[in-house]
Design a protein around this motif. Structure first.
Motif, PDB file in Angstrom:
ATOM      1  N   GLU A   1       0.728  -0.993   0.389  1.00 20.71           N
ATOM      2  CA  GLU A   1       0.150   0.006   0.531  1.00 20.71           C
ATOM      3  C   GLU A   1       0.671   1.604   0.174  1.00 20.71           C
ATOM      4  O   GLU A   1       0.349   2.382  -0.737  1.00 20.71           O
ATOM      5  CB  GLU A   1      -0.933  -0.372   1.490  1.00 20.71           C
ATOM      6  CG  GLU A   1      -1.727   1.045   1.467  1.00 20.71           C
ATOM      7  CD  GLU A   1      -2.907   1.376  -0.400  1.00 20.71           C
ATOM      8  OE1 GLU A   1      -3.148   3.090   0.163  1.00 20.71           O
ATOM      9  OE2 GLU A   1      -3.149   0.497  -0.804  1.00 20.71           O
ATOM     10  N   ILE A   2       2.629   1.225   0.637  1.00 20.71           N
ATOM     11  CA  ILE A   2       2.979   2.575   0.545  1.00 20.71           C
ATOM     12  C   ILE A   2       3.569   2.552  -0.997  1.00 20.71           C
ATOM     13  O   ILE A   2       2.706   3.363  -1.011  1.00 20.71           O
ATOM     14  CB  ILE A   2       4.100   2.317   2.128  1.00 20.71           C
ATOM     15  CG1 ILE A   2       3.595   2.344   3.305  1.00 20.71           C
ATOM     16  CG2 ILE A   2       5.519   3.020   1.664  1.00 20.71           C
ATOM     17  CD1 ILE A   2       4.548   1.669   4.156  1.00 20.71           C
ATOM     18  N   VAL A   3       3.642   1.882  -1.620  1.00 22.18           N
ATOM     19  CA  VAL A   3       4.671   2.158  -2.854  1.00 22.18           C
ATOM     20  C   VAL A   3       3.424   2.201  -3.463  1.00 22.18           C
ATOM     21  O   VAL A   3       3.255   2.967  -4.575  1.00 22.18           O
ATOM     22  CB  VAL A   3       4.718   0.383  -3.251  1.00 22.18           C
ATOM     23  CG1 VAL A   3       4.898   0.721  -4.394  1.00 22.18           C
ATOM     24  CG2 VAL A   3       5.948  -0.550  -2.492  1.00 22.18           C
TER      25      VAL A   3
ATOM     26  N   VAL B   1      -0.671   7.058   6.782  1.00 21.65           N
ATOM     27  CA  VAL B   1       0.408   7.758   6.776  1.00 21.65           C
ATOM     28  C   VAL B   1       1.362   8.405   4.924  1.00 21.65           C
ATOM     29  O   VAL B   1       1.972   9.227   5.355  1.00 21.65           O
ATOM     30  CB  VAL B   1       1.310   7.276   7.730  1.00 21.65           C
ATOM     31  CG1 VAL B   1       3.055   7.504   7.568  1.00 21.65           C
ATOM     32  CG2 VAL B   1       0.933   7.196   8.744  1.00 21.65           C
ATOM     33  N   ALA B   2       1.145   7.500   4.066  1.00 22.98           N
ATOM     34  CA  ALA B   2       2.068   7.692   3.170  1.00 22.98           C
ATOM     35  C   ALA B   2       0.910   8.726   1.977  1.00 22.98           C
ATOM     36  O   ALA B   2       1.805   9.412   1.813  1.00 22.98           O
ATOM     37  CB  ALA B   2       1.953   6.124   2.572  1.00 22.98           C
ATOM     38  N   ARG B   3       0.213   8.852   2.294  1.00 23.86           N
ATOM     39  CA  ARG B   3      -0.570   9.279   2.103  1.00 23.86           C
ATOM     40  C   ARG B   3      -0.514  10.554   2.437  1.00 23.86           C
ATOM     41  O   ARG B   3      -0.534  12.155   1.473  1.00 23.86           O
ATOM     42  CB  ARG B   3      -1.974   9.122   1.528  1.00 23.86           C
ATOM     43  CG  ARG B   3      -3.362   9.495   0.634  1.00 23.86           C
ATOM     44  CD  ARG B   3      -4.463   8.919   0.776  1.00 23.86           C
ATOM     45  NE  ARG B   3      -5.649  10.686  -0.117  1.00 23.86           N
ATOM     46  CZ  ARG B   3      -5.598   9.774  -1.697  1.00 23.86           C
ATOM     47  NH1 ARG B   3      -5.316   9.315  -2.050  1.00 23.86           N
ATOM     48  NH2 ARG B   3      -6.788  10.180  -2.298  1.00 23.86           N
ATOM     49  N   ARG B   4      -0.408  11.009   3.366  1.00 25.80           N
ATOM     50  CA  ARG B   4      -0.633  12.103   3.972  1.00 25.80           C
ATOM     51  C   ARG B   4       0.898  12.875   3.783  1.00 25.80           C
ATOM     52  O   ARG B   4       0.887  13.575   3.812  1.00 25.80           O
ATOM     53  CB  ARG B   4      -0.194  12.482   6.111  1.00 25.80           C
ATOM     54  CG  ARG B   4      -0.244  13.409   6.330  1.00 25.80           C
ATOM     55  CD  ARG B   4      -0.848  13.659   7.822  1.00 25.80           C
ATOM     56  NE  ARG B   4      -0.553  12.231   9.114  1.00 25.80           N
ATOM     57  CZ  ARG B   4       1.280  12.713   9.117  1.00 25.80           C
ATOM     58  NH1 ARG B   4       1.502  14.081   9.336  1.00 25.80           N
ATOM     59  NH2 ARG B   4       1.707  11.813  10.497  1.00 25.80           N
ATOM     60  N   MET B   5       2.075  11.944   4.222  1.00 26.51           N
ATOM     61  CA  MET B   5       3.570  12.535   3.367  1.00 26.51           C
ATOM     62  C   MET B   5       3.591  12.784   2.290  1.00 26.51           C
ATOM     63  O   MET B   5       4.297  13.955   1.544  1.00 26.51           O
ATOM     64  CB  MET B   5       4.098  11.891   3.740  1.00 26.51           C
ATOM     65  CG  MET B   5       4.230  11.007   5.352  1.00 26.51           C
ATOM     66  SD  MET B   5       4.410  12.569   6.323  1.00 26.51           S
ATOM     67  CE  MET B   5       4.200  11.869   8.109  1.00 26.51           C
ATOM     68  N   VAL B   6       2.946  11.885   1.439  1.00 27.57           N
ATOM     69  CA  VAL B   6       2.643  12.683   0.055  1.00 27.57           C
ATOM     70  C   VAL B   6       2.422  13.521  -0.551  1.00 27.57           C
ATOM     71  O   VAL B   6       2.461  15.040  -0.794  1.00 27.57           O
ATOM     72  CB  VAL B   6       2.331  11.539  -0.926  1.00 27.57           C
ATOM     73  CG1 VAL B   6       2.508  12.218  -2.395  1.00 27.57           C
ATOM     74  CG2 VAL B   6       2.715  10.309  -1.338  1.00 27.57           C
TER      75      VAL B   6
ATOM     76  N   ALA C   1      12.441  11.737   0.932  1.00 26.41           N
ATOM     77  CA  ALA C   1      11.503  12.150   2.223  1.00 26.41           C
ATOM     78  C   ALA C   1      10.833  11.980   2.729  1.00 26.41           C
ATOM     79  O   ALA C   1      10.588  11.976   3.411  1.00 26.41           O
ATOM     80  CB  ALA C   1      11.600  14.160   1.794  1.00 26.41           C
ATOM     81  N   VAL C   2       9.880  11.464   1.471  1.00 31.30           N
ATOM     82  CA  VAL C   2       8.754  11.172   1.945  1.00 31.30           C
ATOM     83  C   VAL C   2       8.747   9.761   2.423  1.00 31.30           C
ATOM     84  O   VAL C   2       8.457   9.021   3.303  1.00 31.30           O
ATOM     85  CB  VAL C   2       8.159  10.639   0.573  1.00 31.30           C
ATOM     86  CG1 VAL C   2       6.264   9.839   0.581  1.00 31.30           C
ATOM     87  CG2 VAL C   2       6.855  11.592  -0.019  1.00 31.30           C
ATOM     88  N   ASP C   3       9.661   8.936   1.758  1.00 34.87           N
ATOM     89  CA  ASP C   3      10.034   7.589   2.724  1.00 34.87           C
ATOM     90  C   ASP C   3      10.830   7.383   3.810  1.00 34.87           C
ATOM     91  O   ASP C   3      10.653   7.027   4.609  1.00 34.87           O
ATOM     92  CB  ASP C   3      11.024   6.638   1.289  1.00 34.87           C
ATOM     93  CG  ASP C   3      11.375   5.378   1.491  1.00 34.87           C
ATOM     94  OD1 ASP C   3      10.885   5.173   2.560  1.00 34.87           O
ATOM     95  OD2 ASP C   3      13.231   5.737   2.102  1.00 34.87           O
ATOM     96  N   ALA C   4      11.280   8.559   3.864  1.00 39.92           N
ATOM     97  CA  ALA C   4      12.039   9.147   5.731  1.00 39.92           C
ATOM     98  C   ALA C   4      11.518   9.330   6.908  1.00 39.92           C
ATOM     99  O   ALA C   4      11.080   8.700   7.472  1.00 39.92           O
ATOM    100  CB  ALA C   4      12.959   9.468   5.064  1.00 39.92           C
ATOM    101  N   ALA C   5      10.075  10.445   5.767  1.00 44.82           N
ATOM    102  CA  ALA C   5       8.976  10.038   6.417  1.00 44.82           C
ATOM    103  C   ALA C   5       7.559   9.601   7.558  1.00 44.82           C
ATOM    104  O   ALA C   5       6.935   8.932   8.600  1.00 44.82           O
ATOM    105  CB  ALA C   5       8.159  11.596   6.295  1.00 44.82           C
ATOM    106  N   ILE C   6       7.709   8.947   6.582  1.00 47.98           N
ATOM    107  CA  ILE C   6       6.770   7.243   6.097  1.00 47.98           C
ATOM    108  C   ILE C   6       7.004   6.455   7.556  1.00 47.98           C
ATOM    109  O   ILE C   6       6.601   6.175   8.369  1.00 47.98           O
ATOM    110  CB  ILE C   6       6.422   6.631   4.690  1.00 47.98           C
ATOM    111  CG1 ILE C   6       6.038   7.416   4.197  1.00 47.98           C
ATOM    112  CG2 ILE C   6       5.253   5.578   5.128  1.00 47.98           C
ATOM    113  CD1 ILE C   6       5.778   7.050   2.340  1.00 47.98           C
TER     114      ILE C   6
END
Length: 502
Positions: free
Chosen positions: A120-122, A159-164, A136-141
């Motif tokens: 789902e993160i992918v 969480v992934a959606r919010r960081m994106v 940056a997104v990867d580190a924040a997630i």
């Protein structure tokens, strides 16, 4: 020959033995995540070895049907006993873990997330194409998921959606626009499916409208909840009336068209957004109840829709008095919104029931006889629970829940299972309402929580065994009916007086 040496692994060393309970289940789930990560590492090593073998000829193989990845996928498929398409998805995940999301992949290694969570993160980060942005997104997630505790599939997705949304809002917006509206009809052997694709807010309103119409039946209606929803939706689409199937002329549920229209007028969906998001001063993400994180642009689109009502959340009023003056058991509208908004869903780990579809529960039971001695109606003692988990916490043997606000104002929930395993989770939308946990409480400690009367526990309409027997009888009846129809059709074909069609 199949490798059967796994039964020789010492599970004591990883905590996967001992008294059966949630702790052992969690240890085994972490082991599954580690093995999934290890499989991705092996696939990456296979890809690296293949690239090294090709050397300078690697670029010439780019247009080959059986390129390096296809060749590796074939070997993965043999090893996993899966279809080629499934193996190719595992190879693609390995490439994502190596090239775009290495820190999120390490969450698999450490048992923080499951393989479906990583998938789902992918998926949620697919639209991020800039190298610096995806890093940056990867580190924040990874940082966020390590901190919140008890990560579920929904948590990973949001969480992934919010960081994106906050690091690369254009990627999320383009992905949302790529999903165009449409209606799809598919036919199976015995069933047909109608799928309607629309915006998040339109589908949310339609779903609630279907629920409102489907709820207008009496207790003698024979249909399941899903069947009632389907019948209600089809009735609305075809212009027919939806009613109870009890067959009684004296049915207590006889709604007029005006009553139904009045009920639909009360249907609302909730979006929690920061003021700076709505006025365009920031790209801070928002929360859509029943869906999850939406980007700032999407929140502004919803706010500009005709009929949208924007109400500021006054946390000062919540601090002054979190309960209704005439009824200390009932929270004020502001407290209700704040607590549903900061948690987002049912607080039980893994449950994704939307907060506005849950009960707002007093964690420490309210004492109706002596309110000052029992659990307070306060932001420190309220959280949303779906009806099942509310009943489980109230009447289930050995379940204990607690809510803690730490020195930094972070709201945590703690759930202890009957086997003694405790899961600690942060309020999922603490990022949206960080100041809520800083409101000082004005009540004392509970010294005499309310006592639950076991006699008030609701009962099933029928036992599990009776329900299973009823389901089996229904399946058998459907099979007999299908066989009878097929036999009748065959008899009609062969008994026809018409000449053969040849």
């Amino acid at each position: 020959m199949t490798n059967t040496r796994w039964n020789e692994v010492n599970l004591d060393e990883v905590g996967a033995t001992g008294p059966a309970g949630a702790a052992v289940i969690e240890a085994l789930a972490s082991g599954e995540s580690f093995l999934a990560w290890r499989r991705l590492v092996v696939i990456i090593e296979m890809l690296a070895a293949g690239m090294a073998a090709l050397g300078a000829d690697a670029g010439d193989c780019a247009r080959r049907m059986i390129d390096l990845e296809a060749n590796i996928a074939g070997e993965v498929a043999v090893g996993m006993r899966v279809a080629r398409s499934t193996a190719e998805r595992h190879v693609a995940l390995a490439v994502e873990a190596r090239d775009r999301l290495p820190q999120s992949a390490r969450l698999l290694r450490d048992g923080v997330i499951s393989l479906p969570c990583f998938r789902e993160i992918v998926l949620q980060t697919t639209g991020v194409t800039d190298g610096d942005a995806i890093a940056a997104v990867d580190a924040a997630i990874a940082q966020e998921l390590r901190e919140i505790g008890g990560v579920s599939y929904g948590d990973a997705s949001n969480v992934a959606r919010r960081m994106v949304a906050e690091f690369d809002a254009d990627a999320l917006r383009e992905r949302r626009r790529a999903h165009s509206k449409g209606v799809t009809v598919s036919n199976d052997v015995d069933d047909a499916t109608l799928t309607i694709a629309a915006s998040v807010e339109e589908i949310a309103l339609a779903s609630k409208a279907i629920d409102a119409r489907a709820a207008r039946v009496c207790k003698n209606d024979s249909r399941s909840c899903g069947a009632r929803r389907a019948d209600a939706a089809l009735a609305a689409l075809t212009g027919n009336k939806f009613g109870c199937d009890c067959g009684s002329d004296n049915c207590a549920v006889r709604a007029t068209d005006s009553e139904i229209a009045e009920e639909f007028a009360k249907i609302v969906v909730h979006v929690i957004a920061h003021e700076s998001t709505l006025n365009g001063d920031s790209s801070k993400a928002a929360w859509f109840d029943g869906f999850g994180v939406i980007d700032a642009h999407h929140a502004r689109e919803i706010a500009s829709r005709p009929g949208t009502l924007i109400r500021p959340l006054d946390l000062d009023a919540v601090a002054d008095c979190p309960f209704q003056l005439g009824n200390h058991y009932r929270p004020t509208a502001g407290t209700d919104v704040a607590m549903r908004g900061v948690h987002g869903t049912c607080v039980f780990p893994g449950c994704k029931r939307p907060a506005w579809g849950c009960d707002l529960d007093h964690v420490c039971e309210y004492n109706h006889e002596d309110p000052a001695a029992g659990g307070a109606t306060c932001q420190c003692n309220l959280n949303p629970k779906c009806r099942f988990h509310h009943l489980l916490k109230t009447y289930g043997e050995g379940w204990i829940d607690d809510q803690v606000v730490d020195a930094n104002g972070v709201i945590w929930t703690e759930l202890t299972t009957p086997s003694g395993h405790t899961v600690r989770s942060r309020a999922r939308n603490q990022w949206l309402l960080p100041q809520l946990g800083l409101i000082p409480c004005k009540h004392g400690r509970p010294v005499a929580p309310g006592v639950i009367d076991a006699a008030t526990e609701p009962e099933r309409k029928r036992t599990r065994t009776q329900a299973k027997h009823a389901q089996r009888m229904q399946i058998r009846s459907q099979r007999r009916y299908a066989m009878a129809c097929a036999k009748a059709a065959a008899t009609a074909q062969y008994d026809s007086a018409e000449p053969p069609p040849f």
